[in-house]
Design a protein around this motif. Structure first.
Motif, mmCIF file in Angstrom:
data_model
loop_
_atom_site.group_PDB
_atom_site.id
_atom_site.type_symbol
_atom_site.label_atom_id
_atom_site.label_comp_id
_atom_site.label_asym_id
_atom_site.label_seq_id
_atom_site.Cartn_x
_atom_site.Cartn_y
_atom_site.Cartn_z
ATOM 1 N N PRO A 74 0.822 -1.216 0.000
ATOM 2 C CA PRO A 74 0.000 0.000 0.000
ATOM 3 C C PRO A 74 0.855 1.264 0.000
ATOM 4 C CG PRO A 74 0.000 -1.025 2.166
ATOM 5 C CD PRO A 74 0.685 -1.992 1.245
ATOM 6 N N VAL A 75 0.322 2.325 -0.575
ATOM 7 C CA VAL A 75 1.021 3.615 -0.602
ATOM 8 C C VAL A 75 0.947 4.261 0.783
ATOM 9 C CG1 VAL A 75 1.074 5.923 -1.626
ATOM 10 C CG2 VAL A 75 0.504 3.943 -3.050
ATOM 11 N N ALA A 76 2.076 4.769 1.263
ATOM 12 C CA ALA A 76 2.153 5.387 2.590
ATOM 13 C C ALA A 76 1.710 6.849 2.503
ATOM 14 C CB ALA A 76 3.575 5.270 3.139
ATOM 15 N N TRP A 77 0.422 7.062 2.267
ATOM 16 C CA TRP A 77 -0.089 8.411 2.022
ATOM 17 C C TRP A 77 0.187 9.360 3.190
ATOM 18 C CZ3 TRP A 77 -1.030 9.228 -2.799
ATOM 19 C CH2 TRP A 77 -1.612 8.249 -3.618
ATOM 20 N N ALA A 78 -0.096 8.933 4.404
ATOM 21 C CA ALA A 78 0.068 9.819 5.561
ATOM 22 C C ALA A 78 1.525 10.203 5.768
ATOM 23 C CB ALA A 78 -0.495 9.147 6.815
ATOM 24 N N SER A 79 2.422 9.251 5.610
ATOM 25 C CA SER A 79 3.857 9.537 5.777
ATOM 26 C C SER A 79 4.355 10.482 4.685
ATOM 27 C CB SER A 79 4.659 8.236 5.744
ATOM 28 O OG SER A 79 4.310 7.397 6.819
ATOM 29 N N ILE A 80 3.885 10.266 3.470
ATOM 30 C CA ILE A 80 4.307 11.132 2.358
ATOM 31 C C ILE A 80 3.872 12.575 2.620
ATOM 32 C CG2 ILE A 80 3.962 11.628 -0.088
ATOM 33 C CD1 ILE A 80 3.698 8.594 -0.523
ATOM 34 N N ALA A 81 2.617 12.762 3.069
ATOM 35 C CA ALA A 81 2.128 14.118 3.345
ATOM 36 C C ALA A 81 2.957 14.790 4.430
ATOM 37 C CB ALA A 81 0.656 14.053 3.752
ATOM 38 N N GLU A 82 3.283 14.051 5.471
ATOM 39 C CA GLU A 82 4.045 14.617 6.585
ATOM 40 C C GLU A 82 5.473 14.939 6.162
ATOM 41 O OE1 GLU A 82 4.659 13.635 11.346
ATOM 42 O OE2 GLU A 82 3.201 12.529 10.131
ATOM 43 N N ASN A 83 6.106 14.034 5.409
ATOM 44 C CA ASN A 83 7.476 14.270 4.943
ATOM 45 C C ASN A 83 7.531 15.435 3.959
ATOM 46 O OD1 ASN A 83 8.401 12.144 6.474
ATOM 47 N ND2 ASN A 83 8.289 10.660 4.791
ATOM 48 N N ALA A 84 6.500 15.558 3.116
ATOM 49 C CA ALA A 84 6.469 16.657 2.154
ATOM 50 C C ALA A 84 6.348 17.996 2.864
ATOM 51 C CB ALA A 84 5.308 16.469 1.182
ATOM 52 N N VAL A 106 5.417 8.671 -6.216
ATOM 53 C CA VAL A 106 4.227 9.489 -5.982
ATOM 54 C C VAL A 106 4.590 10.947 -6.269
ATOM 55 C CG1 VAL A 106 2.620 10.326 -4.220
ATOM 56 C CG2 VAL A 106 3.276 7.915 -4.274
ATOM 57 N N LYS A 107 3.724 11.654 -6.990
ATOM 58 C CA LYS A 107 3.935 13.071 -7.264
ATOM 59 C C LYS A 107 3.123 13.900 -6.266
ATOM 60 C CE LYS A 107 3.994 14.544 -11.512
ATOM 61 N NZ LYS A 107 3.616 14.799 -12.928
ATOM 62 N N VAL A 108 3.821 14.761 -5.540
ATOM 63 C CA VAL A 108 3.181 15.601 -4.521
ATOM 64 C C VAL A 108 3.220 17.040 -4.998
ATOM 65 C CG1 VAL A 108 3.113 16.206 -2.087
ATOM 66 C CG2 VAL A 108 4.102 14.009 -2.791
ATOM 67 N N THR A 109 2.065 17.665 -5.107
ATOM 68 C CA THR A 109 1.989 19.066 -5.525
ATOM 69 C C THR A 109 2.141 19.958 -4.308
ATOM 70 O OG1 THR A 109 0.483 18.487 -7.325
ATOM 71 C CG2 THR A 109 0.595 20.798 -6.698
ATOM 72 N N HIS A 121 8.844 14.263 -5.338
ATOM 73 C CA HIS A 121 8.699 12.861 -5.722
ATOM 74 C C HIS A 121 8.986 11.991 -4.501
ATOM 75 C CE1 HIS A 121 9.936 14.467 -9.936
ATOM 76 N NE2 HIS A 121 8.639 14.591 -9.730
ATOM 77 N N ALA A 122 8.011 11.191 -4.108
ATOM 78 C CA ALA A 122 8.119 10.391 -2.885
ATOM 79 C C ALA A 122 8.056 8.907 -3.203
ATOM 80 C CB ALA A 122 6.999 10.770 -1.915
#
Length: 412
Positions: A74-84, A106-109, A121-122
């Motif tokens: 699964p994609v680590a959505w919560a971690s990606i948002a916090e790291n971004a 994952v592309k984070v805007t 890019h995560a």
């Protein structure tokens, strides 16, 4: 005797009338397909490249790549948002896009302190930020060029989408002009001279891409209708107050609640709570076919992890479903690479179809002037033999390139 003369006159008049009608169909086909052929070919080419624009960015931007084996799970959505949110230079995190394929990040805007957009890019599984990417990459340039020539949307979209009407007229007239066209699927390309080869190529590519021409024409006409105010009714949404500050941490319970409420949702995009959206939104693919990810969504209160709304693309009305079908059908991204590859190949064929029509015309002009039917003559004639309309095509294309700096510098 008089009756015989009348019958003879009638017999002679009918073929003449039929020839005139056939000539009219041919004139319409030639006029519609020829006058803006260079502009048509440019729009076809940019649209074709837009189909694989994410892959072009993947080649050009190393941080967008991951090892497929390391990205399983699964994609680590919560971690990606916090790291971004903690990444240097980031003022606000707006949204996250799922990997295009297994080798993509994952592309984070995000925006910086000046409000300029760019991407992070995560890694999908670990959530680690691998690098940054420009807001204006291949995907953005090709999309804007193809959709509205970098003009304001209300001006550019109708100009580009109007080509759908020309495509449809070309399609209908071709079926009349090309007698017994269904026999042309297996006809070989003859190499007697350039005029013969281009003519055979035009007919062969035309019959094989009939379905694709129809699809591009209808979806373009739909875009034109939408630009004229025939938009579908908006999707269901939730009206709540926006948070005082963007929320990017402590979102694990909200993500868990969303996935529990919609367990079979294949998440394609996440909109984070902030100025754009007051709640956490998860958009994705579910059971409805040929709809954009926004049709299947979960809305969650980030503070309480309460699910506020779930939507299912199968519940859309007819108008909404038609609107949602347009993008997947136009760009062929609804079936992964099983559809993107054919769309790319037929897009190239359609680009060649537009150029070959101009080549045939220029070679016919050269032959009437006593010249030889050569490939160089065909290429040069695509520009030289369209005295007035070539400037219309050139002006429209140059507008798109002239406005690129405004896109790159994110000017309003």
């Amino acid at each position: 005797m008089d009756m015989a003369r009348d019958l003879a006159a009638t017999a002679g008049a009918y073929p003449l009338k039929k020839r005139k009608t056939s000539r009219l169909w041919w004139t319409v086909h030639q006029w519609v397909g020829l006058k803006l052929s260079l502009f048509m070919a440019f729009i076809m080419l940019t649209g074709t490249l837009a189909v694989v624009s994410n892959e072009i960015d993947w080649v050009l931007q190393p941080s967008l790549r991951v090892a497929p084996a390391s990205a399983e799970g699964p994609v680590a959505w919560a971690s990606i948002a916090e790291n971004a949110a903690r990444h240097p230079g980031v003022a606000e995190v707006w949204s996250m896009e799922a990997p295009t394929a297994s080798a993509f990040a994952v592309k984070v805007t995000v925006t910086d302190t000046r409000g300029d957009l760019f991407y992070l890019h995560a890694h999908p599984a670990t959530g680690a930020i691998q690098g940054e990417g420009p807001w204006v990459g291949a995907q953005r340039v090709l999309r804007n060029m193809h959709r509205h020539l970098n003009l304001p949307v209300k001006i550019g979209v109708p100009i580009v989408a109007f080509l759908g009407f020309l495509l449809l007229i070309s399609l209908v007239t071709s079926l009349v002009v090309y007698k017994k066209w269904w026999r042309g699927f297996a006809k070989p390309l003859r190499s007697r001279d350039a005029r013969t080869w281009w003519g055979d190529f035009h007919r062969l590519s035309g019959v094989w891409s009939l379905w694709f021409v129809m699809l591009m024409a209808l979806t373009s006409i739909w875009y034109f209708a939408e630009s004229m105010g025939l938009d579908a009714p908006p999707h269901l949404s939730v009206e709540t107050a926006a948070p005082a500050t963007p929320v990017t941490s402590g979102l694990e319970p909200a993500f868990a609640a969303a996935l529990e409420a919609h367990p079979d949702l294949n998440v394609r995009r996440v909109i984070l709570p902030g100025d754009e959206s007051p709640v956490l939104q998860l958009h994705g693919d579910y059971k409805a076919i040929l709809v954009r990810p926004r049709s299947n969504a979960v809305w969650v209160d980030p503070a309480s992890a309460e699910v506020l709304l779930t939507t299912d693309g199968r519940d859309l009305n007819v108008h909404q479903r038609i609107s949602e079908m347009a993008d997947p059908l136009h760009f062929g991204d609804f079936g992964g690479y099983w559809t993107k590859v054919p769309w790319f190949l037929f897009g190239l064929l359609l680009t060649g179809l537009s150029l070959s029509g101009a080549a045939i015309y220029s070679l016919r002009i050269a032959r009437e002037r006593g010249g030889q039917a050569r490939l160089a003559q065909a290429v040069a004639g695509m520009w030289r033999d369209l005295p007035r309309w070539r400037w219309v095509s050139a002006a429209l294309i140059l507008v798109g390139f002239a406005l690129l700096p405004a896109l790159i510098w994110q000017l309003a």
